[in-house]
Design an enzyme around this catalytic site. Structure first.
Site, mmCIF file in Angstrom:
data_model
loop_
_atom_site.group_PDB
_atom_site.id
_atom_site.type_symbol
_atom_site.label_atom_id
_atom_site.label_comp_id
_atom_site.label_asym_id
_atom_site.label_seq_id
_atom_site.Cartn_x
_atom_site.Cartn_y
_atom_site.Cartn_z
ATOM 1 C CD GLU A 54 -13.421 45.730 -26.712
ATOM 2 O OE1 GLU A 54 -13.527 44.738 -25.989
ATOM 3 O OE2 GLU A 54 -12.531 46.580 -26.571
ATOM 4 C CD GLU A 91 -13.071 50.087 -24.467
ATOM 5 O OE1 GLU A 91 -12.143 49.298 -24.176
ATOM 6 O OE2 GLU A 91 -14.269 49.765 -24.435
HETATM 7 O O1 IFM Z 1 -12.451 46.262 -19.649
HETATM 8 C C1 IFM Z 1 -12.359 46.120 -21.022
HETATM 9 C C2 IFM Z 1 -13.586 46.651 -21.728
HETATM 10 O O2 IFM Z 1 -14.750 46.096 -21.240
HETATM 11 C C3 IFM Z 1 -13.498 46.370 -23.203
HETATM 12 N N1 IFM Z 1 -12.221 46.789 -23.752
HETATM 13 C C4 IFM Z 1 -11.031 46.424 -23.047
HETATM 14 C C5 IFM Z 1 -11.149 46.825 -21.593
HETATM 15 C C6 IFM Z 1 -9.852 46.535 -20.838
HETATM 16 O O3 IFM Z 1 -9.547 45.186 -20.784
#
Ligand code: IFM
Length: 472
Positions: free
Chosen positions: A169, A371
Site C-alpha cells: 500500500e 488483502e
Molecule cells: O491493518 C491494515 C494493513 O496494515 C493494511 N491494509 C489494511 C489493513 C486493515 O486496516
C-alpha cells in the site's frame, strides 16, 4: 449477486493469510531492533492509540510463530504474506543485523515445517525512525538506503524466499502522513505527499532492479518473483455525472490506481496525471536519470488489496483550508451498506469491477487478492457461553460474497491466482490498535494474547480445503 452464482475457484488457486511484521512480531527491542515510526509515535504519545495499546507487542507472533503456523495449516491455508522489518534486519549503519536476520531465518524455517510458504514484503509503513529524521521518503539518501536494505534482504534470503514484494500500500503513507495528516508527522501538504509518493516509486524501482540483478547472478533463486501490493479501489461517482465529476474520477484513479499500475507494467508514471498536477502547481522532484530508474519498476505480478470502493464527485472548492489543490471530494452513495465499526463501505462487486479493469487495461498482469477482510469491534457481548467469538453472521457473508465475485472475474478471464485474508489471526492495527478485529482466530489481550478459534474458522477451513465457496 447477478443471475448466476459463481461458487468454485480453480484447483490451483491458493488461499493464505496476510499480516505484517510491525503488526504481529512484537519484541520491539529484541535482536537489536531499532525504533521504527510506530515505536516512535507510541513513545511520543501513547494516548493516540486505541486503549493506549502501542506498537510494542504486535500480536505476539514473534514469540508464537510456530503455534501460529500450525493454526494456519490447520485452517487449510498454504501461504502467509508478512513483512521483514527494516528496523530489525539492519543496524543503524545500514548493515545486516545478524540477530535480526537469524530471527527471520528461524521464522521461515518454522513456516516451511508446517507447509506454509511465506511471501515476503519489504516495507509496511515502518521506516526506521532515524531515517525518518533524515527526511524519510522525501530524501534521496533514504530512497537509496531502502534500495540497499532490499539488496541485503535479497542476498540474505534469496535462496529461501520465492515471493517478494517491495511495498504494501505505497499510497497510504503519502495520504495518511502527508496529505490528510492522520498519522505521524501529521502533515497537510499535497506537494509533499506527492514528493513522498514519487520517492517511494523510485525506491520500488531501485529494489526491483536490484532483485533482477541478483537473480541473474544466481543470488536470488531462479523461480523467485517480485511484485508490489497496493490497495486499489475502483473510483465510482454519481449515476448522472457531470464532466467535473468524471474529472474527479480520472484524477482519483490516476493517483490511486494508474500511478502504480503503470509503474509496475510500463516502468513509467501516467503522463495525464503528471500534467494535471503540473497545471495546478504540483511538480515532482524529478532528477536526471529518474526515467531510467522508473523503467526498472516492472514486476512479475501484483497484489490487490480490496476492502471498500472509493466514491467521489467534483470538489465544491478548488483548494482546501491548507491551500492544497482539491481534485475530488467524497460522494455519499445513498445505497451504501456500511461496516459501522470501521466506517468503510461494504461493496463486494468492487473487487470484480477492478479485476475486470485490470483484465482490460493490463491484460498480461497476473495478480492475487493480497488483502481483504472485515474489521469489527468484537466486544465480550459477541462471546458465547464457551468463550467463542460468534462472528459467522458478518464475517462469512463478507468473505463469501467477495470470493464469489473473484470466481466470476476468473471465469471471465481475470488472471487472479489466489486470495489472502487480512489478519486471519487478529493483529494490531496501527493507531486503531485492537479496536477492530479481522481474525478468524481471536487474540485475547485479557488472556495473555492466547489464540482461540472464532465461530467462522470452520467455514474458512472448509472453503480453503475444497475451493467451494460455501453459503455458510
Ligand atoms: O491493518 C491494515 C494493513 O496494515 C493494511 N491494509 C489494511 C489493513 C486493515 O486496516
Amino acid at each position: 449477486m447477478s443471475d448466476k452464482t459463481y461458487d468454485t475457484l480453480p484447483d490451483d488457486f491458493f488461499f493464505g493469510a496476510a499480516m505484517s511484521g510491525p503488526q504481529t512480531e512484537g519484541m520491539w527491542q529484541a535482536h537489536g531492533k531499532l525504533e521504527n515510526m510506530w515505536d516512535l509515535w507510541s513513545n511520543e504519545d501513547i494516548r493516540a492509540f486505541h486503549n493506549r495499546v502501542g506498537s510494542y507487542a504486535g500480536n505476539d507472533m514473534g514469540a508464537r510463530y510456530a503455534e501460529d503456523f500450525k493454526i494456519l495449516h490447520e485452517l487449510g491455508l498454504s501461504s502467509l504474506r508478512t513483512s521483514l522489518q527494516w528496523s530489525r534486519l539492519l543496524d543503524a549503519n545500514g548493515k545486516l543485523n545478524r540477530e535480526g536476520a537469524d530471527f527471520y531465518h528461524r521464522y521461515l524455517a518454522a513456516a516451511k515445517e508446517e507447509g506454509i510458504e511465506v511471501f515476503v514484503n519489504l516495507y509496511h509503513f515502518d521506516m526506521p525512525g532515524y531515517l525518518f529524521r533524515r527526511g524519510g521518503w522525501e530524501s534521496r539518501e533514504v530512497v537509496e538506503a531502502y534500495a540497499q536494505y532490499a539488496r541485503t534482504a535479497f542476498e540474505e534470503f534469496g535462496q529461501e524466499v520465492v515471493h517478494w514484494f517491495t511495498f504494501n500500500e505505497p499510497i497510504v503513507e503519502p495520504e495518511q502522513r502527508y496529505e490528510h495528516g492522520n498519522w505521524y508527522p501529521f502533515v497537510h501538504d499535497y506537494q509533499r505527499a506527492r514528493n513522498v509518493q514519487y520517492g517511494i516509486s523510485l525506491a520500488h524501482a531501485l529494489a526491483t532492479g536490484a532483485f533482477r540483478e541478483l537473480q541473474a547472478a544466481g543470488v536470488v533463486r531462479p523461480d523467485a518473483k517480485i511484485g508490489l501490493i497496493n490497495c486499489f479501489t475502483p473510483p465510482y461517482t454519481r449515476e448522472d455525472p457531470t464532466p467535473a465529476d468524471l474529472e474527479a474520477v480520472r484524477m482519483t484513479d490516476g493517483i490511486h490506481n494508474r500511478w502504480w499500475l503503470d509503474l509496475v507494467t510500463k516502468g513509467s508514471l501516467p503522463t495525464d496525471v503528471i500534467d494535471t498536477l503540473a497545471e495546478r502547481g504540483i511538480t515532482l522532484p524529478v532528477r536526471a536519470g529518474d526515467k531510467e530508474i522508473l523503467a526498472l519498476g516492472k514486476v512479475d505480478w501484483l497484489g490487490f488489496n480490496y476492502y471498500q470502493p472509493t466514491r467521489v464527485q467534483a470538489p465544491a472548492q478548488d483548494t482546501d483550508e491548507f491551500g492544497n489543490p482539491c481534485f475530488a471530494e467524497p460522494y455519499a452513495w445513498p445505497h451504501a451498506v456500511m461496516n459501522e465499526s470501521r466506517g468503510w463501505e461494504i461493496y463486494p462487486k468492487g473487487i470484480y469491477d477492478f479485476a475486470m479493469t485490470m483484465t482490460r487495461d493490463y491484460p498480461d498482469l497476473e495478480w492475487f487478492v493480497s488483502e481483504n477482510g472485515i474489521g469489527i469491534e468484537e466486544h465480550n457481548a459477541t462471546r458465547d457461553e464457551d468463550g467463542c467469538i460468534e462472528d459467522a453472521s458478518y464475517r462469512v457473508p463478507f468473505v463469501r460474497d467477495h470470493l464469489r465475485w473473484v470466481a466470476r472475474a476468473i471465469a471471465e478471464g481475470a488472471k487472479c491466482r489466489g486470495y489472502h485474508y487480512w489478519g486471519v489471526i487478529d493483529c494490531w492495527s496501527w493507531n486503531n490498535a485492537y479496536k477492530n478485529r479481522y481474525g478468524f482466530v481471536e487474540v485475547n489481550l485479557q488472556d495473555n494474547y492466547n489464540r482461540h478459534l472464532k465461530e467462522s474458522a470452520d467455514w474458512l477451513r472448509r472453503v480453503a480445503s475444497s475451493h467451494v465457496i460455501a453459503e455458510k
